[in-house]
Design a protein around this motif. Structure first.
Motif, PDB file in Angstrom:
ATOM      1  N   UNK A   1      -0.386   5.135  -6.566  1.00 36.65           N
ATOM      2  CA  UNK A   1       0.225   5.408  -5.272  1.00 36.65           C
ATOM      3  C   UNK A   1      -0.557   4.781  -4.109  1.00 36.65           C
ATOM      4  N   UNK A   2      -1.552   3.975  -4.456  1.00 32.99           N
ATOM      5  CA  UNK A   2      -2.351   3.336  -3.414  1.00 32.99           C
ATOM      6  C   UNK A   2      -1.463   2.567  -2.431  1.00 32.99           C
ATOM      7  N   UNK A   3      -0.520   1.845  -3.009  1.00 29.02           N
ATOM      8  CA  UNK A   3       0.375   1.039  -2.183  1.00 29.02           C
ATOM      9  C   UNK A   3       1.167   1.932  -1.225  1.00 29.02           C
ATOM     10  N   UNK A   4       1.651   3.034  -1.754  1.00 31.30           N
ATOM     11  CA  UNK A   4       2.423   3.976  -0.942  1.00 31.30           C
ATOM     12  C   UNK A   4       1.565   4.502   0.217  1.00 31.30           C
ATOM     13  N   UNK A   5       0.324   4.832  -0.093  1.00 28.33           N
ATOM     14  CA  UNK A   5      -0.563   5.359   0.940  1.00 28.33           C
ATOM     15  C   UNK A   5      -0.768   4.320   2.041  1.00 28.33           C
TER      16      UNK A   5
ATOM     17  N   UNK B   1      -1.807  11.873   6.979  1.00 26.42           N
ATOM     18  CA  UNK B   1      -0.861  11.513   5.926  1.00 26.42           C
ATOM     19  C   UNK B   1      -1.599  10.963   4.702  1.00 26.42           C
ATOM     20  N   UNK B   2      -2.562  10.068   4.982  1.00 25.48           N
ATOM     21  CA  UNK B   2      -3.306   9.459   3.883  1.00 25.48           C
ATOM     22  C   UNK B   2      -4.054  10.541   3.109  1.00 25.48           C
ATOM     23  N   UNK B   3      -4.695  11.453   3.860  1.00 26.53           N
ATOM     24  CA  UNK B   3      -5.443  12.526   3.206  1.00 26.53           C
ATOM     25  C   UNK B   3      -4.517  13.396   2.368  1.00 26.53           C
TER      26      UNK B   3
END
Lengths: 290, 273
Positions: B73-77, B115-117
């Protein structure tokens, strides 16, 4: 096509330490026209070995050539370019090949490989070659061609699947446990069928864990154990050395011969059942005459 | 073979978290996920983050293995962060960059960070559950938690059975798929080149045999279950019974403290503002 394999090594998980090898420095040569048997327990690496032969597994280490195809080429482009032609010449029949049937009719299923490899054939040629392949496996072309492969019996399905590989007229035919799951009569029939496919030029390689089967049918045998080639030679060479192979039963005739030897009776005979019985007969006649 | 047999993320170890009751872990995860969305300031995040770190430590799963679950999900983040940094449209005090309707403000930065957190904590928390609980335990836990639904005639046991059978057959079917792909490749099947439609068509020789063999397997499994007199959940006993232990109590208490802290911090900061 001659198959030459030198120090072929393969691991399914190359990063793992210590490395576990499915194939460990396997070197062997299979000549054109041989009926060759590869025998070993489950997990001995025999399936891994044959999957190399038509490049379903890439060569990791070592050298492998099949006829004019060098499968250990490092040049990716050249390697990929030869795959299609190689696969049309090295036919591979997997274990339980009937489970890979998919088409609506037997005809379409058998023609699948042909159309993939030779897209330029016209309809007549395709029909001709499909008919030849079906006849070669002992099925009546006109009877089965329009049937759904799923309506056939188990043995017929397997024949159709083999025809689907034979249809490209491969120079090397590799079969993984071709008679697994068949009844004794079916086994005999299928083996006879495989022998009928020999034409002096075509190499036939069967993989098995049944010693009797390879003894009866093969001109040479390779025994695999834990990824290593432990013995290679004619059936006489492989079984005559008083050697036993862990996890594999010796052929019945060899076992009988060994028991006779223990009792001081040296037959020194051939292990193929027919000939073995002839030798036994001769021996008993001799002893009763004395 | 062995590789495909170990399905899912489960990391074998003996740890505090591993031996907790799967039901408790499921409930705690749900509560944790809700909390992650309720948190409204960095102190709250620090507190819930501390809980996460604690969970990782007591699960004895290597940190790197846990972090690997972020890969998907890195890309999503990154995507959400970028969107939020530039397009957040709430109130703000300071503007750092302004370019037409796009502006980077102090609150857009904070919101993006939140959001990222949130997303990463979501994934990390869930992967702690899947890393420390076998699929079988999980379905057992879900079955047990859904038990009250039986009152409204919901087939809980059957649902759990379907889930565990599905899980059980994933490695089998993936092996089978590989075999079929190899067989068709050997017959010149080409699954990698061509356009979308050509590729979809090329899948037919794989999908049909797979479907056929799934039906065959399903039938065989049904016969095997009949042969062993399987008759649904009625009167069925369990080999492994779920039991609450002291660890589950500890888990609840620790989480309750964290939750109380988060609520307090949320309130405190609202009051300050």
């Amino acid at each position: 096509m001659r198959i030459i394999c030198k120090d072929l090594t393969y691991s399914y998980d190359p990063k793992k330490k210590p490395a576990v090898y499915a194939l460990n420095k396997v070197s062997l040569t299979i000549n054109e026209g041989e009926f060759f048997g590869i025998i070993g327990q489950t997990g001995s690496g025999k399936s891994t070995l044959i999957q190399h032969l038509n490049a379903l597994l890439p060569v990791q280490e070592g050298f492998l050539s099949v006829g004019e195809f060098d499968l250990s080429l490092k040049d990716k482009k050249k390697y990929k370019k030869q795959l299609k032609e190689l696969r049309s010449k090295v036919g591979m029949v997997f274990q339980y090949p009937e489970y890979q049937l998919f088409a609506e009719s037997v005809f379409d299923d058998v023609a699948f490989g042909l159309k993939n490899f030779f897209p330029n054939l016209n309809a007549n040629e395709v029909a001709q070659r499909v008919a030849n392949a079906l006849n070669a496996v002992g099925l009546n072309y006109y009877e089965v061609k329009d049937k759904s492969p799923f309506d056939l019996s188990g043995g017929q399905k397997r024949r159709v699947a083999i025809a689907g590989v034979l249809v490209t007229d491969p120079e090397v035919l590799v079969l993984d446990e071709p008679v697994a799951g068949l009844d004794p009569a079916g086994k005999k029939e299928l083996m006879a069928l495989l022998h009928s496919l020999e034409n002096g030029r075509r190499t036939i390689i069967i993989v098995s864990h049944d010693m009797d089967e390879v003894l009866e049918n093969c001109s040479r045998i390779a025994v695999m154990q834990q990824g290593e080639l432990v013995k290679i030679g004619t059936p006489e060479e492989v079984f005559n050395s008083n050697q036993s192979y862990a996890g594999l039963n010796l052929p019945v005739t060899v076992q009988v011969n060994n028991l006779l030897k223990e009792r001081g009776i040296n037959l020194n005979c051939n292990f193929k059942t027919e000939q073995f019985i002839c030798d036994l007969e001769r021996f008993f006649k001799k002893t009763t005459n004395n | 073979m062995a590789k495909s047999l170990s399905f899912g993320q489960y990391y074998q170890a003996k740890s505090f978290v591993h031996s907790m009751d799967p039901r408790v872990k499921l409930l705690l995860l749900i509560a944790y996920l809700v909390t992650v969305f309720v948190v409204s300031n960095f102190f709250g995040f620090a507190l819930i983050g501390a809980f996460l770190v604690l969970a990782i430590i007591f699960s004895r799963v290597p940190v790197f293995t846990v972090l690997k679950s972020m890969k998907g999900i890195l890309f999503l983040i990154i995507f959400t962060v970028i969107l939020n940094v530039f397009f957040y449209s709430g109130e703000y005090d300071r503007v750092f960059i302004e370019w037409g309707s796009v502006r980077v403000t102090d609150s857009s930065l904070i919101f993006a960070a939140f959001m990222a957190l949130r997303l990463s904590m979501l994934v990390l928390g869930s992967s702690i559950l899947t890393l420390t609980t076998t699929p079988v335990e999980l379905t057992d836990g879900i079955e047990s938690l859904l038990y009250p639904l039986k009152l409204i005639k919901f087939p809980v046991h059957e649902l759990a059975l379907i889930m565990s059978i599905a899980l059980r057959f994933i490695p089998t079917l993936s092996d089978e798929t590989q075999r079929i792909i190899n067989a068709q490749k050997a017959r010149g099947g080409d699954f990698e080149s061509g356009g979308l439609i050509a590729r979809a068509k090329a899948m037919i020789p794989i999908l049909i045999p797979l479907l056929v063999s799934s039906f065959r397997r399903a039938e065989e499994l049904g016969d095997a279950m009949d042969a062993r007199c399987y008759s649904g959940s009625k009167g069925r006993t369990r080999y492994k019974r779920l039991k609450l232990g002291y660890r589950d109590g500890v888990g609840f208490v620790v989480f309750a403290i964290v939750l109380a802290g988060v609520i307090y911090l949320n309130g405190a900061f609202v009051a300050l503002v």
